[in-house]
Enzyme design. Sequence first.
Site, short mmCIF file in Angstrom:
data_model
loop_
_atom_site.label_atom_id
_atom_site.label_comp_id
_atom_site.label_asym_id
_atom_site.label_seq_id
_atom_site.Cartn_x
_atom_site.Cartn_y
_atom_site.Cartn_z
N SER A 18 -21.25 16.62 -3.84
CA SER A 18 -22.26 15.60 -4.17
C SER A 18 -21.61 14.23 -4.22
CB SER A 18 -22.93 15.92 -5.52
OG SER A 18 -22.00 15.79 -6.59
N GLY A 21 -18.05 12.05 -2.60
CA GLY A 21 -17.40 13.02 -1.73
C GLY A 21 -18.31 13.52 -0.63
N SER A 144 -11.01 5.15 -10.47
CA SER A 144 -12.15 4.43 -11.04
C SER A 144 -11.69 3.06 -11.50
CB SER A 144 -12.71 5.21 -12.24
OG SER A 144 -13.62 4.44 -12.99
N TYR A 157 -11.84 10.15 -19.96
CA TYR A 157 -12.03 9.72 -18.58
C TYR A 157 -11.11 8.52 -18.27
CZ TYR A 157 -14.58 8.20 -14.35
OH TYR A 157 -14.92 7.84 -13.08
#
Length: 335
Positions: A18, A21, A144, A157
């Site tokens: 999803s 990717g 990120s 994260y």
Amino acid sequence: MKLKPISQQVVAIVGASSGIGRETALRFAKKGAKVVVAARGESGLATLVDEIKQLGGDAIAVIADVSEFEQVKAIADQTIATYGRLDTWVHVSGTSVVAPFDQITPEEFRRVIDVNLNGQAYGAMVALPHLKKEGSGALIHVSSLAARVPFPLQSPYAASKHGVAGFLDSMRIELQHQKQPISVTNVMPAITNTPIFNKIRTKMGVAPAGLPPYNKPSTVADAILYAAEHPTRDFVVGDMGRILEMLQRIAPSIIDRLFLQVGFTAQLTGEPKSADAPDNLYAPISGYDTVEGDFGKLSVPSFTDWLDRNPSFKWGAITVVAASGLIAMLGGISG
């Protein structure tokens, strides 16, 4: 350092069922690359391979949990067994827990690190021997903006993304010392409109969101495909991401104040969501095997990304701006 045209490449994409990717896999396939797609979700990979084949592309799928080294190794092994070589490894998979740090359990923190950091390291470990054998290639790791900018309510994260940046920087220097012509790229998207917000765990009582504006997944895919043909060190994706990253470098206290003002409310929607709702922390969940998420109306294109992918225009624009500034300055002096 030279990289093959995408049409001549064999590309492995980890975290492909999803979001970024999936869009990246479709784009590589459309350009003629042979594609190996990997993720935990069998149904998402099956529909992706079908879609690639309908486009006339060539793809296989490998089911793998990136927190397990042997399963990551199986991705590389199957790539070699099917196509005989590996040219580009793209690692995208990730998860998160949205909660204040003191409400996150040690097990949850460890799991995010295992997927987002250790999984990325395992990917590089299994890909490098094959890239070295080929004598060239690209490692493209999608981390990120959280690798550079603080994100409240997502401490594991953020920690994992800082870790990815650290090991990539160290590995890149080692490869240069070994005179290995292998490109190592850290792609750092700002908030992107993918289904990740539907899938991650939250303890805030409401569905999570990102700090707008959102990147389009296609914008991040553009950066990845560019790095697959053009050796690139770092690629911050999104105009807002570049602004925030620059401010973090020169005035981090301003970023702190900004996130104190908007970083909490912007990450929370008004839609109730229980902490017991299904999430993808330990296992895949169905229903979200799409490219786009729920925030398409808040997605914007990125002008600065386009400039980085078209350096002749970029330096031309810089020259024009610099020349205009110089002319204005000289005019002011003569006046």
